[in-house]
Design an enzyme around this catalytic site. Structure first.
Site, PDB file in Angstrom:
ATOM      1  N   TYR A 169       0.810  -1.221   0.000  1.00  0.00           N
ATOM      2  CA  TYR A 169       0.000   0.000   0.000  1.00  0.00           C
ATOM      3  C   TYR A 169       0.842   1.269   0.000  1.00  0.00           C
ATOM      4  O   TYR A 169       0.302   2.366  -0.092  1.00  0.00           O
ATOM      5  CB  TYR A 169      -0.932   0.020   1.210  1.00  0.00           C
ATOM      6  CG  TYR A 169      -2.008  -1.039   1.150  1.00  0.00           C
ATOM      7  CD1 TYR A 169      -3.123  -0.874   0.356  1.00  0.00           C
ATOM      8  CD2 TYR A 169      -1.877  -2.213   1.880  1.00  0.00           C
ATOM      9  CE1 TYR A 169      -4.105  -1.840   0.289  1.00  0.00           C
ATOM     10  CE2 TYR A 169      -2.855  -3.190   1.826  1.00  0.00           C
ATOM     11  CZ  TYR A 169      -3.975  -3.004   1.031  1.00  0.00           C
ATOM     12  OH  TYR A 169      -4.942  -3.970   0.960  1.00  0.00           O
TER      13      TYR A 169
ATOM     14  N   ASN B 248     -10.163   0.592   8.544  1.00  0.00           N
ATOM     15  CA  ASN B 248     -11.440   0.380   9.215  1.00  0.00           C
ATOM     16  C   ASN B 248     -11.279  -0.033  10.682  1.00  0.00           C
ATOM     17  O   ASN B 248     -12.258  -0.040  11.423  1.00  0.00           O
ATOM     18  CB  ASN B 248     -12.297  -0.635   8.458  1.00  0.00           C
ATOM     19  CG  ASN B 248     -11.620  -1.979   8.299  1.00  0.00           C
ATOM     20  OD1 ASN B 248     -10.405  -2.094   8.383  1.00  0.00           O
ATOM     21  ND2 ASN B 248     -12.407  -2.998   8.036  1.00  0.00           N
TER      22      ASN B 248
ATOM     23  N   HIS C 122      -4.704   5.681  -0.878  1.00  0.00           N
ATOM     24  CA  HIS C 122      -5.341   5.437   0.423  1.00  0.00           C
ATOM     25  C   HIS C 122      -4.379   5.689   1.586  1.00  0.00           C
ATOM     26  O   HIS C 122      -4.802   5.713   2.735  1.00  0.00           O
ATOM     27  CB  HIS C 122      -5.893   4.018   0.504  1.00  0.00           C
ATOM     28  CG  HIS C 122      -7.055   3.796  -0.401  1.00  0.00           C
ATOM     29  ND1 HIS C 122      -8.287   4.378  -0.194  1.00  0.00           N
ATOM     30  CD2 HIS C 122      -7.169   3.085  -1.543  1.00  0.00           C
ATOM     31  CE1 HIS C 122      -9.109   4.025  -1.158  1.00  0.00           C
ATOM     32  NE2 HIS C 122      -8.452   3.231  -1.997  1.00  0.00           N
TER      33      HIS C 122
END
Length: 82
Positions: free
Chosen positions: A14, A66, A19
């Protein structure tokens, strides 16, 4: 005292991903203000320093976005922040 949290997803897969712009921003803030070395704490990485006279703690949760509230809650509770 301020708690600045940069959100992102852990892992090299990532890195530099849109993000993870929160991680990139908090890295630049810590670097430009010459904060201390990143240390593992509160399910994440922590660096601290000052903005003028105000103490600032930067946190990058090592959880996925999350679940980042878990790391933030630990830091808030430890530092007794509202």
């Amino acid at each position: 005292m301020w708690l600045l949290v940069g959100l992102g997803n852990p892992g090299t897969g990532y890195a530099r991903h849109r993000h993870n712009v929160g991680f990139m921003a908090i890295d630049e803030i810590a670097k430009s203000h010459e904060f201390g070395t990143w240390k593992g704490k509160f399910q994440g990485k922590l660096s601290d320093g000052k903005f003028g006279r105000e103490k600032v703690v930067c946190l990058k949760p090592d959880t996925y976005m999350n679940l980042s509230g878990q790391a933030v809650a630990e830091a808030v509770n430890f530092h007794k922040l509202d």
